[in-house]
Design a protein around this motif. Structure first.
Motif, short mmCIF file in Angstrom:
data_model
loop_
_atom_site.label_atom_id
_atom_site.label_comp_id
_atom_site.label_asym_id
_atom_site.label_seq_id
_atom_site.Cartn_x
_atom_site.Cartn_y
_atom_site.Cartn_z
N GLU A 38 0.72 -1.24 -0.13
CA GLU A 38 -0.03 -0.02 0.12
C GLU A 38 0.79 1.28 -0.15
O GLU A 38 0.36 2.32 -0.59
N ILE A 39 2.13 1.03 0.40
CA ILE A 39 2.89 2.23 0.46
C ILE A 39 3.06 3.07 -0.78
O ILE A 39 3.10 4.38 -0.95
N PHE A 40 2.96 2.35 -1.92
CA PHE A 40 3.25 2.83 -3.44
C PHE A 40 1.98 3.72 -3.87
O PHE A 40 2.41 4.80 -4.27
N GLY A 41 0.91 3.51 -3.44
CA GLY A 41 -0.30 4.54 -3.48
C GLY A 41 0.01 5.74 -2.94
O GLY A 41 -0.51 6.72 -3.19
N TYR A 42 0.51 5.70 -1.64
CA TYR A 42 0.80 6.97 -0.66
C TYR A 42 2.04 7.84 -1.39
O TYR A 42 1.88 8.97 -1.33
N LEU A 43 2.92 6.96 -2.22
CA LEU A 43 3.98 7.67 -2.50
C LEU A 43 3.61 8.48 -3.74
O LEU A 43 4.18 9.37 -4.18
N GLU A 44 2.44 8.00 -4.44
CA GLU A 44 1.95 8.57 -5.58
C GLU A 44 1.24 10.08 -5.36
O GLU A 44 1.00 10.81 -6.11
N LYS A 45 0.57 10.03 -4.10
CA LYS A 45 -0.23 11.12 -3.71
C LYS A 45 0.40 12.32 -3.16
O LYS A 45 0.01 13.36 -3.27
N ILE A 46 1.74 12.11 -2.78
CA ILE A 46 2.57 13.28 -1.90
C ILE A 46 2.99 13.94 -2.98
O ILE A 46 3.61 13.43 -3.93
N PRO A 47 3.07 15.33 -2.79
CA PRO A 47 3.83 16.33 -3.70
C PRO A 47 5.13 16.27 -3.41
O PRO A 47 5.67 15.83 -2.27
N PRO A 48 6.07 16.74 -4.18
CA PRO A 48 7.44 16.85 -3.99
C PRO A 48 7.76 18.04 -2.91
O PRO A 48 7.06 18.82 -3.01
N GLY A 49 8.76 17.84 -2.31
CA GLY A 49 8.86 18.75 -1.12
C GLY A 49 10.38 19.55 -1.30
O GLY A 49 10.81 19.99 -2.74
N MET A 50 11.18 19.90 -0.35
CA MET A 50 12.26 20.56 -0.73
C MET A 50 13.26 19.81 -1.87
O MET A 50 13.32 18.68 -1.77
N ASN A 51 13.94 20.69 -2.77
CA ASN A 51 14.82 20.20 -3.51
C ASN A 51 14.22 19.10 -4.65
O ASN A 51 14.81 18.02 -5.21
N ASN A 52 12.58 19.51 -4.68
CA ASN A 52 11.97 18.60 -5.65
C ASN A 52 12.04 17.03 -5.24
O ASN A 52 11.87 16.16 -6.03
N GLU A 53 12.25 16.63 -3.84
CA GLU A 53 12.41 15.51 -3.58
C GLU A 53 11.19 14.77 -2.90
O GLU A 53 10.15 15.47 -2.34
N ILE A 54 10.81 13.73 -3.27
CA ILE A 54 9.54 12.99 -2.50
C ILE A 54 10.23 12.25 -1.36
O ILE A 54 11.02 11.41 -1.42
N GLN A 55 9.71 12.72 -0.25
CA GLN A 55 9.99 12.20 1.21
C GLN A 55 9.26 11.12 1.43
O GLN A 55 7.91 10.98 1.49
N LEU A 56 9.77 9.73 1.78
CA LEU A 56 9.27 8.48 2.49
C LEU A 56 8.54 8.88 3.62
O LEU A 56 7.20 8.40 3.85
N THR A 57 8.80 9.59 4.47
CA THR A 57 8.04 10.05 5.82
C THR A 57 6.53 10.41 5.56
O THR A 57 5.78 10.18 5.93
N ASP A 58 6.72 11.41 4.37
CA ASP A 58 5.46 12.06 4.20
C ASP A 58 4.46 11.03 3.73
O ASP A 58 3.13 10.87 4.02
N ALA A 59 4.76 10.14 2.80
CA ALA A 59 3.96 9.02 2.55
C ALA A 59 3.48 8.07 3.60
O ALA A 59 2.39 7.62 3.86
N MET A 60 4.43 7.94 4.72
CA MET A 60 4.27 6.99 5.82
C MET A 60 3.14 7.96 6.81
O MET A 60 2.33 7.23 7.30
N ARG A 61 3.50 9.12 6.68
CA ARG A 61 2.19 9.97 7.40
C ARG A 61 0.97 9.54 7.05
O ARG A 61 -0.10 9.64 7.72
#
Length: 289
Positions: free
Chosen positions: A211-234
């Motif tokens: 299920e983590i992959f679905g949340y990784l698709e939902k979160i917007p890029p953060g600082m330095n255009n990076e996708i943060q794993l912790t954001d998906a975990m939240r």
């Protein structure tokens, strides 16, 4: 049974320049073995048989390390150095290892996204390729798998850190379930000391349900255009049970020069071949300071 793991190893390693200009930081040796090999060996000891490494530009040496070198093997045979021959051959036989290139350095969350089709909708482990963890209770990844088998949710390795260092890490917000196992209510990325919900930091090892992959698709890029794993975990913890496990042992971060030097000293002292000689020399050197 969890049989698949991914090892992100695509970062630039800027804290280790100039050596990482041409050499991956994951290939920097601890005594005589690259860090990435220790990580793979931990996964294998936990029962993992299939590993996907996420690598980036300039990381070809990692692929070559886990491939066979027929010329080297022939040379060792000619020299009748069969002990080293066995050691070299073992590296390419550790597990089924695959590689995929991360096109841009867009963060750990982005690296994990590359494994979506590799894991085939199964739970999987994530082991960061520049960090070693050791425990007297066996491989930490194996301990996380045991927790997953008992509770059926994603599990993260946790370690206690001093309050003054808590702002460097992702931290669990939750409550103790039993023993070393915590139930997560939230994950906080790099909190200020006064706002940290605990002193239990995420320690570079994870078990995720797909299920983590679905949340990784939902979160917007953060600082330095990076996708943060912790954001998906939240996001995930709001809808799926997630756990943390405080492991009994030590984490060795070789992503910085001080950590690298400390780790080499510790592992050198424990090395069967040179440990005693090194210990004697080190005591004499310290006495001369």
């Amino acid at each position: 049974m969890i049989k698949k793991a991914i090892i992100p190893a695509a970062g630039f390693g800027t804290r280790f320049l100039p050596i990482t200009k041409s050499q991956p930081k994951e290939m920097i040796p601890i005594v005589d073995t690259p860090v990435i090999q220790y990580v793979v060996e931990e996964a294998v000891a936990a029962g993992i048989t299939d590993i996907l490494m996420i690598i980036g530009k300039g990381k070809r040496a990692i692929e070559e390390h886990f491939d066979r070198s027929l010329f080297l093997e022939e040379t060792l045979i000619e020299k009748q150095n069969f002990e080293m021959l066995e050691k070299i051959r073992r590296i390419s036989d550790l597990a089924n290892i695959h590689f995929v290139w991360q096109k841009e350095m867009n963060g750990l969350g982005d690296a994990v996204r590359y494994a979506r089709y590799h894991v085939n909708n199964e739970p999987f482990a994530v082991l960061l390729g520049d960090t070693l963890v050791k425990s007297s209770q066996g491989p930490v990844t194996g301990q996380l798998i045991d927790v997953y088998n008992r509770f059926g949710g994603s599990v993260v390795a946790l370690e206690e850190v001093k309050p003054e260092f808590i702002s460097r890490y992702g931290v669990i917000n939750g409550h103790r379930l039993e023993g070393a196992v915590w139930k997560a209510d939230d994950w906080i990325e790099k909190p200020r000391v006064e706002e940290a919900p605990s002193n239990l930091a995420i320690a570079s090892r994870y078990i995720f349900t797909p299920e983590i992959f679905g949340y990784l698709e939902k979160i917007p890029p953060g600082m330095n255009n990076e996708i943060q794993l912790t954001d998906a975990m939240r996001l995930m913890v709001k809808e799926h049970p997630m756990f943390g496990m405080v492991f009994d042992g030590k984490r060795y971060d070789i992503g910085n020069k001080f950590g690298f030097l400390k780790t080499n000293i510790i592992f050198g002292l424990e090395d069967e071949e040179i440990g005693e000689e090194f210990r004697t020399w080190l005591k004499g050197f310290i006495n001369e300071l």
